[in-house]
Design an enzyme around this catalytic site. Structure first.
Site, PDB file in Angstrom:
ATOM      1  N   ASP A 226       3.489   2.156   2.800  1.00 10.76           N
ATOM      2  CA  ASP A 226       2.891   0.971   2.179  1.00 10.76           C
ATOM      3  C   ASP A 226       3.689   0.612   0.930  1.00 10.76           C
ATOM      4  O   ASP A 226       4.059   1.493   0.150  1.00 10.76           O
ATOM      5  CB  ASP A 226       1.431   1.243   1.805  1.00 10.76           C
TER       6      ASP A 226
ATOM      7  N   TYR B   5       0.519 -18.058   8.602  1.00  7.49           N
ATOM      8  CA  TYR B   5       0.020 -16.701   8.853  1.00  7.49           C
ATOM      9  C   TYR B   5      -0.309 -16.538  10.340  1.00  7.49           C
ATOM     10  O   TYR B   5       0.150 -15.598  10.994  1.00  7.49           O
ATOM     11  CB  TYR B   5      -1.219 -16.414   8.005  1.00  7.49           C
TER      12      TYR B   5
END
Length: 336
Positions: free
Chosen positions: A31, A149
């Protein structure tokens, strides 16, 4: 063997990491912490007594991916990493395509080099664009998306489908999420948006706790019973368990499943239910629609039930109560 979870410190990712650790799985998390906090993983460890291996890095960084694949015996990948704000994607389309599409291609290429052949991709109900009908089945038309998106998710799904046809020995599944809400019932992990929330429920809870003065309802002129948008809200723990069910049932080829409850609730209904359950008053203003928003969207989750043995177990009351517990225990999110 271990499971690599990209974006594993994020909202859905952290709950999935917890679910897998509780099942005795070995987990590696990658991450970049742009929209998440490493504190979520510390809380996960507090809940279950086990820690994932954590790498602070990016899916666009090939050297980081090579290090992970060479240092761990990775059997499968759950790919959450990416940018996810509908509104922001309209303003920053290039960033969304770079992170979500190019990042996914980079990850897939490095998986190939490491001979890792199992992938679960975090897709979205936004791929359906303006729905022709509801509830939505996996056979519904996709594309015609109203924001970058959603388009990025359509593009990655197509890439994975094409890749799967060329490499039939790979097992790839795309999970189309509807609207994740709620938090772990301990109240230790939950949704912690950066800045003003883009999603409805954290917006409501931040108003309830006094962090924000009022809620903004984007549009009351949709063709719905009360004029506000209708969505299929699913508890994040049900979603996390959906990933476990998918992992257990991965088969060669390319599969797609909706993960939702099959029930839609309007924005105004969500406000009223939250007020009823918590006793908190939620002041709100009606403002104009956001670019890219649609009137209504909810799932047919029957295929996941049939083939994965999965279904959403938690109620709307559970979702609202758990979200409120998280907010009360963590008024500033992970920045206590």
């Amino acid at each position: 063997m271990s499971i690599l979870i990209t974006g594993g410190a994020g909202y859905i990712g952290s709950h999935t990491v917890l679910t897998l650790l509780e099942q005795g799985r070995n987990v590696v998390v990658l991450d970049n912490l742009i929209n998440s906090s490493a504190e979520s993983l510390a809380r996960v460890s507090k809940i279950c007594g086990r820690k994932p291996n954590f790498y602070h890095g990016d899916i666009l960084d090939r050297s980081c991916l090579k290090l992970i694949f060479s240092s761990h015996k990775i059997d499968s990948v759950i790919h959450f990493a990416g940018l996810k704000s509908v509104g922001e994607s309209v303003e920053k389309p290039i960033e969304y395509y770079q992170n979500n599409v190019v990042g996914s291609i980079t990850l897939l290429e490095e998986m190939c080099l490491a001979n890792v052949k199992k992938l679960i991709f975090s897709s979205s109900a936004t791929v359906y664009g303006e729905p022709e009908f509801v509830p939505l089945t996996e056979k519904a038309r996709i594309g015609g998306t109203t924001n970058p998106y959603g388009t990025s998710k359509v593009m990655v799904e197509q890439i994975l489908k094409d890749f799967s046809l060329a490499h039939p020995d790979y097992s790839i599944t795309a999970l189309r999420y509807f609207n994740p809400v709620g938090a772990h019932p301990s109240g230790l992990i939950g949704e912690d948006p950066n800045g003003k929330p883009n999603n409805l429920l954290p917006f409501i809870t931040q108003v309830a706790i006094g962090k924000l003065s009022k809620l903004l309802v984007y549009g009351n002129d949709y063709d719905t019973p009360d004029g506000s948008g209708i969505r299929d809200y699913i508890h994040v723990m049900d979603l996390a368990e959906g990933h476990l069910s998918t992992l257990i049932n991965l088969t060669s080829g390319f599969r797609i499943y909706n993960l939702g409850t099959g029930v839609g609730y309007s924005v105004l209904h969500m406000i009223k239910e939250f007020e009823r359950i918590t006793g908190k008053n939620i002041p709100f203003d009606i403002v104009s629609r956001r670019p890219g928003d649609i009137a209504e969207c909810w799932a047919s989750p029957e295929l996941a039930h049939l083939e994965l043995g999965w279904y959403a177990k938690r109620t709307l009351v559970d979702m609202l109560q758990d979200a409120w517990k998280w907010q009360k225990m963590n008024p500033n999110g992970y920045n206590c």
